[in-house]
Design an enzyme around this catalytic site. Structure first.
Site, PDB file in Angstrom:
ATOM      1  N   HIS A 184       0.862  -1.265  -0.026  1.00  0.00           N
ATOM      2  CA  HIS A 184       0.094   0.021   0.021  1.00  0.00           C
ATOM      3  C   HIS A 184       0.938   1.293  -0.099  1.00  0.00           C
ATOM      4  O   HIS A 184       0.374   2.443   0.478  1.00  0.00           O
ATOM      5  CB  HIS A 184      -1.034   0.023   1.337  1.00  0.00           C
ATOM      6  CG  HIS A 184      -2.116  -0.976   1.183  1.00  0.00           C
ATOM      7  ND1 HIS A 184      -2.400  -1.646   2.357  1.00  0.00           N
ATOM      8  CD2 HIS A 184      -2.894  -1.295   0.201  1.00  0.00           C
ATOM      9  CE1 HIS A 184      -3.251  -2.641   1.849  1.00  0.00           C
ATOM     10  NE2 HIS A 184      -3.691  -2.470   0.650  1.00  0.00           N
ATOM     11  N   ARG A 230      -8.300 -12.309   4.269  1.00  0.00           N
ATOM     12  CA  ARG A 230      -6.907 -12.675   4.591  1.00  0.00           C
ATOM     13  C   ARG A 230      -6.878 -12.585   6.148  1.00  0.00           C
ATOM     14  O   ARG A 230      -7.656 -11.836   6.687  1.00  0.00           O
ATOM     15  CB  ARG A 230      -5.776 -11.821   3.932  1.00  0.00           C
ATOM     16  CG  ARG A 230      -5.506 -11.965   2.584  1.00  0.00           C
ATOM     17  CD  ARG A 230      -4.533 -10.932   1.991  1.00  0.00           C
ATOM     18  NE  ARG A 230      -4.884 -10.106   0.987  1.00  0.00           N
ATOM     19  CZ  ARG A 230      -4.784  -9.003   0.477  1.00  0.00           C
ATOM     20  NH1 ARG A 230      -3.430  -8.627   1.110  1.00  0.00           N
ATOM     21  NH2 ARG A 230      -5.126  -8.629  -0.562  1.00  0.00           N
ATOM     22  N   GLU A 243      -4.397   6.730  -5.323  1.00  0.00           N
ATOM     23  CA  GLU A 243      -3.254   5.959  -5.899  1.00  0.00           C
ATOM     24  C   GLU A 243      -3.087   6.437  -7.406  1.00  0.00           C
ATOM     25  O   GLU A 243      -1.841   6.736  -7.554  1.00  0.00           O
ATOM     26  CB  GLU A 243      -3.385   4.686  -5.682  1.00  0.00           C
ATOM     27  CG  GLU A 243      -3.169   4.129  -4.144  1.00  0.00           C
ATOM     28  CD  GLU A 243      -3.842   2.782  -3.814  1.00  0.00           C
ATOM     29  OE1 GLU A 243      -5.221   2.893  -4.160  1.00  0.00           O
ATOM     30  OE2 GLU A 243      -3.416   1.970  -3.227  1.00  0.00           O
TER      31      GLU A 243
END
Ligand code: ADP
Length: 421
Positions: free
Chosen positions: A190, A248, A408
């Site tokens: 990230h 996860r 991003e």
């Protein structure tokens, strides 16, 4: 209409989704600031390769969203380029740069990379250390290179932001030769999001030196940032370490996979599948990995999943507040971090000992704002960093708390423009 000096496409090519933005930039290509770059198109394709395909596009004139299936990334990217006339150089102006989000850069890629044919072979070798992410990044790179052969292809690596983590925080307490021989150590992920958020914080308030940033999306991690640089982060050699995530497991006793393997007589791949795709919010709730859906559920497993999720975030923030010897700011970003006022509140209540106090009105307003605003045109820093901590005389927070919309793709465009001479 005047054409921008530079036209860029930023691509985040995931295993079943593609986020795609087109940016224009005019002016001197040195020391460019984020808010001088124009986003002219935004597009998302989800569920590639399934029968639940979804397409969303926004440009200056329209928003279009529809169900549409794409068999693979190549078909999806070709469709976007054709639909937006970007395959035709003459109509919308040539694309100069395609910049790709690349998840794992290993030890070698700590700077943006202008991709040569030789680099494609080197990048392919990194597929093994991030099998769930790097292959789809590489796929996007190869497809765009063949569809737009005249454009410069650039990769920006998520691991790069963490390259300066000191050795004592980076190493696992395993026999040291594994780090020395095989580079088994913490890389962190990230990083593009953290670079963007840390950059915005610096513009917003120069006095902030020590911050904990929580990037909470389907994948989730936390980063301790000192003077704009990562000094520790929760994901590790792979993006499986750290927080509980959508599917996860994050940190568990490392012995557990071996025990499960024996008890269930499973292969290594089946174990990996459980840890990466069947655990986290989905594993505990037995219902969904999707936070927005989960908060609507009333059953005990869903409630437990949400409680565990927040509890683990609180614990990690505590670790990093200790590593930084106190914090000036706490930031929430990513799909959950931006949109869930409920999660932010629950986490902040658990941090009362640090002097964190949240303003409920500001917290709710920030979530509403992010849910109704698409990033388009130019970045407006004031409206991307939203303070949600208490500041009234009797309820002032000792730590500034912010919700920040991460971008991003814009960060990738920004870094690419700054690479140009
Ligand atoms: P990715 O890691 O795939 O980029 P995102 O950053 O888009 O993921 O975050 C996706 C997560 O954000 C999902 O769990 C989704 O349910 C959650 N989310 C999106 N909108 C909201 C909302 N309004 N309230 C709570 N959670 C939300």
């Amino acid at each position: 209409m005047t054409m921008p000096d530079l036209k860029l496409i930023s691509i985040n090519s995931g295993s079943s989704s593609v986020k795609f933005s087109v940016f224009g930039f005019s002016g001197i290509k040195k020391n460019v600031i984020l808010s001088n770059i124009d986003r002219v198109l935004l597009c998302k394709i989800e569920e590639i390769g399934t029968e639940y395909g979804y397409f969303y596009l926004k440009d200056k004139n329209k928003i279009e969203s529809k169900k549409q299936n794409f068999v693979n990334h190549e078909k999806a990217l070709h469709y976007i380029l054709q639909k937006t006339n970007l395959l035709k150089d003459d109509k919308n102006g040539k694309i100069d740069i395609v910049v790709h989000r690349y998840v794992h850069g290993g030890k070698y890629y700590l700077q943006p990379l202008i991709v040569s044919d030789d680099d494609i072979k080197k990048l392919a070798k990194l597929n093994d250390i991030a099998p769930l992410h790097n292959p789809s990044n590489l796929k996007g790179l190869k497809v765009m290179k063949s569809l737009l052969p005249g454009a410069k292809q650039i990769c920006i690596f998520d691991t790069a932001f963490h390259g300066g983590i000191p050795l004592h925080a980076k190493l696992y307490p395993l026999p040291i030769e594994y780090a020395e021989k095989f580079n088994i150590e913490k890389y962190g992920f990230h990083g593009i999001s953290y670079s963007f958020v840390a950059g915005l914080l610096k513009i917003y308030d120069k006095k902030i030196k020590k911050a904990v940033i929580c990037h909470l999306g389907n994948g989730a991690s936390i980063c301790a940032v000192k003077n704009g640089k990562s000094i520790d982060t929760s994901m590790g050699y792979t993006p499986l370490e750290g927080l509980m995530m959508g599917t996860r497991c994050g940190n568990i006793d490392p012995e557990v996979p071996f025990i499960l393997k024996k008890k269930l007589n499973l292969t290594d791949d089946a174990i990996k599948e459980i840890l990466n795709k069947k655990s986290g919010l989905l594993g505990i709730s037995k219902k969904t990995y999707d936070f927005k859906e989960l908060i609507k559920q009333k059953d005990k497993y869903s409630k437990l999943a949400l409680k565990m999720y927040a509890y683990r975030i609180v614990k990690f923030i505590g670790q990093y507040a200790a590593a930084l010897n106190g914090i000036d700011a706490l930031v929430f970003t990513g799909g959950i971090g931006e949109n869930s006022d409920r999660l932010r509140k629950e986490v902040c209540v658990g941090l009362a000992y640090l002097g964190v106090k949240i303003d409920d009105g500001k917290n709710t307003a920030a979530a509403k704002y992010f849910q109704t605003h698409d990033p388009f045109g130019r970045l407006d820093v004031e409206n991307s960093v939203i303070p949600i901590s208490g500041d009234a005389a009797l309820s002032a927070s000792a730590v500034k708390v912010f919700a920040v919309h991460t971008d991003e793709e814009l960060q990738m465009a920004f870094e690419s423009i700054n690479l140009q001479k």
